[in-house]
Design an enzyme around this catalytic site. Structure first.
Site, PDB file in Angstrom:
ATOM      1  N   PHE A  75       0.866  -1.182   0.000  1.00  0.00           N
ATOM      2  CA  PHE A  75       0.000   0.000   0.000  1.00  0.00           C
ATOM      3  C   PHE A  75       0.897   1.225   0.000  1.00  0.00           C
ATOM      4  O   PHE A  75       1.754   1.379   0.863  1.00  0.00           O
ATOM      5  CB  PHE A  75      -0.908   0.036   1.233  1.00  0.00           C
ATOM      6  CG  PHE A  75      -1.841   1.222   1.202  1.00  0.00           C
ATOM      7  CD1 PHE A  75      -2.973   1.201   0.394  1.00  0.00           C
ATOM      8  CD2 PHE A  75      -1.573   2.368   1.936  1.00  0.00           C
ATOM      9  CE1 PHE A  75      -3.828   2.305   0.339  1.00  0.00           C
ATOM     10  CE2 PHE A  75      -2.422   3.468   1.884  1.00  0.00           C
ATOM     11  CZ  PHE A  75      -3.549   3.438   1.073  1.00  0.00           C
ATOM     12  N   ASP A  86       9.405   2.484   1.204  1.00  0.00           N
ATOM     13  CA  ASP A  86       8.249   3.206   1.723  1.00  0.00           C
ATOM     14  C   ASP A  86       8.237   2.995   3.234  1.00  0.00           C
ATOM     15  O   ASP A  86       7.844   1.936   3.728  1.00  0.00           O
ATOM     16  CB  ASP A  86       6.961   2.661   1.075  1.00  0.00           C
ATOM     17  CG  ASP A  86       5.719   3.376   1.614  1.00  0.00           C
ATOM     18  OD1 ASP A  86       5.821   4.071   2.651  1.00  0.00           O
ATOM     19  OD2 ASP A  86       4.649   3.223   0.998  1.00  0.00           O
ATOM     20  N   LYS A  92       3.420  10.293   8.115  1.00  0.00           N
ATOM     21  CA  LYS A  92       2.783   9.871   9.373  1.00  0.00           C
ATOM     22  C   LYS A  92       3.549  10.358  10.606  1.00  0.00           C
ATOM     23  O   LYS A  92       3.428  11.508  10.998  1.00  0.00           O
ATOM     24  CB  LYS A  92       2.622   8.352   9.376  1.00  0.00           C
ATOM     25  CG  LYS A  92       1.556   7.879   8.368  1.00  0.00           C
ATOM     26  CD  LYS A  92       1.283   6.400   8.515  1.00  0.00           C
ATOM     27  CE  LYS A  92       0.255   5.865   7.552  1.00  0.00           C
ATOM     28  NZ  LYS A  92      -1.124   6.001   7.989  1.00  0.00           N
TER      29      LYS A  92
HETATM   30  C1  LIG Z   1       3.127   2.351   3.832  1.00  0.00           C
HETATM   31  C2  LIG Z   1       2.264   3.498   3.422  1.00  0.00           C
HETATM   32  N1  LIG Z   1       2.579   4.202   2.325  1.00  0.00           N
HETATM   33  C3  LIG Z   1       1.856   5.252   1.930  1.00  0.00           C
HETATM   34  C4  LIG Z   1       0.740   5.650   2.611  1.00  0.00           C
HETATM   35  C5  LIG Z   1      -0.050   6.830   2.129  1.00  0.00           C
HETATM   36  O1  LIG Z   1       0.092   7.889   3.005  1.00  0.00           O
HETATM   37  P1  LIG Z   1      -0.996   9.088   2.994  1.00  0.00           P
HETATM   38  O2  LIG Z   1      -2.292   8.516   3.408  1.00  0.00           O
HETATM   39  O3  LIG Z   1      -0.424  10.079   3.974  1.00  0.00           O
HETATM   40  O4  LIG Z   1      -1.020   9.628   1.612  1.00  0.00           O
HETATM   41  C6  LIG Z   1       0.358   4.954   3.753  1.00  0.00           C
HETATM   42  C7  LIG Z   1      -0.869   5.333   4.479  1.00  0.00           C
HETATM   43  O5  LIG Z   1      -1.476   4.564   5.170  1.00  0.00           O
HETATM   44  C8  LIG Z   1       1.144   3.851   4.168  1.00  0.00           C
HETATM   45  O6  LIG Z   1       0.820   3.150   5.258  1.00  0.00           O
END
Ligand SMILES: Cc1ncc(COP(=O)(O)O)c(C=O)c1O
Length: 397
Positions: free
Chosen positions: A130, A215, A244
């Site tokens: 994700f 990520d 986050k």
């Molecule tokens: C691993 C990971 N990457 C990217 C994202 C996307 O972040 P955002 O919701 O701040 O765009 C999330 C959000 O849950 C995530 O957990």
């Protein structure tokens, strides 16, 4: 009565909160919940942390916003500190995780472009990933449920099964630019990539001239007991997305890069109105003040271990409810035998918040400042919730 004016995109739980303090969050009626969701790993220092409140209010009285066409001292400082404490030489600030990933993907493509290989633009990702909800990041995540109905999938993303090196090797071709991976899949169900596999990915990238993009939007900023989760594998990426926890609740993301990987990102190639604004920078710097204190990371590992061991005891007592416990530090997941939402609801009845994830897992992502007593309290509530689910299972049988 008029229907809600809001988009119906969220399956919201019937709860509204008014205030929070530390690991506790309270409704307007004064119901207190133990918060092991922490905004899905966002409230890294809990709610209303005095140092963050002071930093934000002080900045709010001085200057909220200036355009990125001017120098922003707080941005330079936060960039410098992130670089000093990571593999990175260069940082680009965003407002969210998805934007940090967009920046990372663009940076990787530009890198090959300025190296004379514009044909190298494809990014390999992993099943269960994700990476966000923009058009490019849903293509990167590759999950049908997020892609459906949004037109042609953005071109240039190839997906291979989770932790499958053979499939990965077959997928690398002359158009491949990068490999993108979460060191621990969050939404995919708290699935860690083994350290040996991360090291193999690094080797493969070096061998094939690919950039390794991590990520760490969810796993970063101390969540696993290191500032960034990849440090456990003793490797470094070329690019990394962070968000986050770095903002502790204020919208803030960052793309970190080596100087080499970022060399194509020259004036005019990328930009943002709000990313890196003085308010976000004040909070980001304040978060780093706390997480970089001596002993803070060690305390996360110690508390994570206590939590994981205590959860293993719950799993032993309730094998019909809990299949196992996984994860690192304070990024833990309970793999459920019953439907994960049943345990989530039972926990809500116990006044404790957790987050569902893929693979029938419940995520436990408490604020990093949690105390051992609060962990023991959480384990008690998880125990009682498992007992309640067992009782209803028996009644249904
Ligand atoms: C691993 C990971 N990457 C990217 C994202 C996307 O972040 P955002 O919701 O701040 O765009 C999330 C959000 O849950 C995530 O957990």
């Amino acid at each position: 009565m008029r229907e809600s004016a809001l988009y119906g995109t969220y399956a919201r739980q019937p709860l509204a909160f008014e205030r929070g303090e530390g690991c506790w969050i309270e409704t307007a009626d004064g119901d207190r919940y133990l918060d092991f969701a922490a905004g899905i790993a966002v409230n890294s220092l809990g709610h209303a942390h005095p140092h963050l409140v002071a930093a934000l209010t002080e900045q709010a009285g001085k200057l909220w916003h200036v355009s990125n066409v001017y120098e922003i001292p707080g941005q330079a400082r936060l960039g410098e500190r992130l670089a000093e404490n990571s593999f990175a030489d260069k940082v680009f600030f965003t407002n969210s995780g998805a934007e940090a990933l967009e920046c990372a993907i663009k940076t990787a493509r530009r890198y090959h472009h300025v190296n004379g290989h514009p044909e190298r633009y494809r990014v390999i990702t992993f099943e269960g990933a994700f990476h966000g909800r923009t058009l490019a990041t849903i293509a990167a995540g590759g999950q049908a449920k997020y892609l459906e109905g949004f037109g042609p999938k953005v071109e240039g993303f190839d997906q291979v099964p989770f932790d499958d090196t053979e499939a990965l090797l077959k997928t690398i071709d002359p158009e491949t630019a990068a490999i993108l991976v979460e060191p621990i899949q969050g939404e995919g169900g708290v699935r860690p990539i083994p350290n040996a596999s991360l090291r193999r990915l690094r080797e493969l990238c070096d061998r094939h001239g690919l950039l390794l993009i991590l990520d760490e939007v969810q796993s970063g900023v101390g969540r696993t007991g290191k500032l960034f989760a990849h440090e456990w594998a003793e490797i470094t990426p070329d690019l990394m997305a962070v968000a986050k926890g770095i903002g502790g609740g204020f919208p803030l993301g960052a793309c970190l890069a080596t100087a080499e990987a970022a060399k194509g990102m020259t004036p005019g190639t990328h930009g943002t109105t709000f990313g890196g604004n003085p308010l976000a920078m004040a909070v980001g710097n304040a978060v780093l003040d706390v997480v970089l204190e001596d002993g803070f990371m060690e305390s996360i590992s110690k508390k994570g271990l206590l939590f994981k061991q205590s959860l293993a005891a719950v799993a032993d007592e309730f094998p019909d409810i809990v299949e196992g416990v996984r994860g690192e530090g304070l990024m833990l997941g309970i793999k459920c035998r019953v439907q994960n939402l049943r345990l989530l609801e039972a926990l809500r009845d116990q006044k404790m918040l957790v987050v569902p994830a893929g693979d029938n897992v419940l995520r436990l992502l408490p604020p990093l400042i949690i105390t051992e007593d609060e962990i023991r309290e959480a384990v008690k509530r998880i125990h009682d919730a498992a007992a309640a689910v067992r009782a209803t299972e028996k009644a249904d049988a």
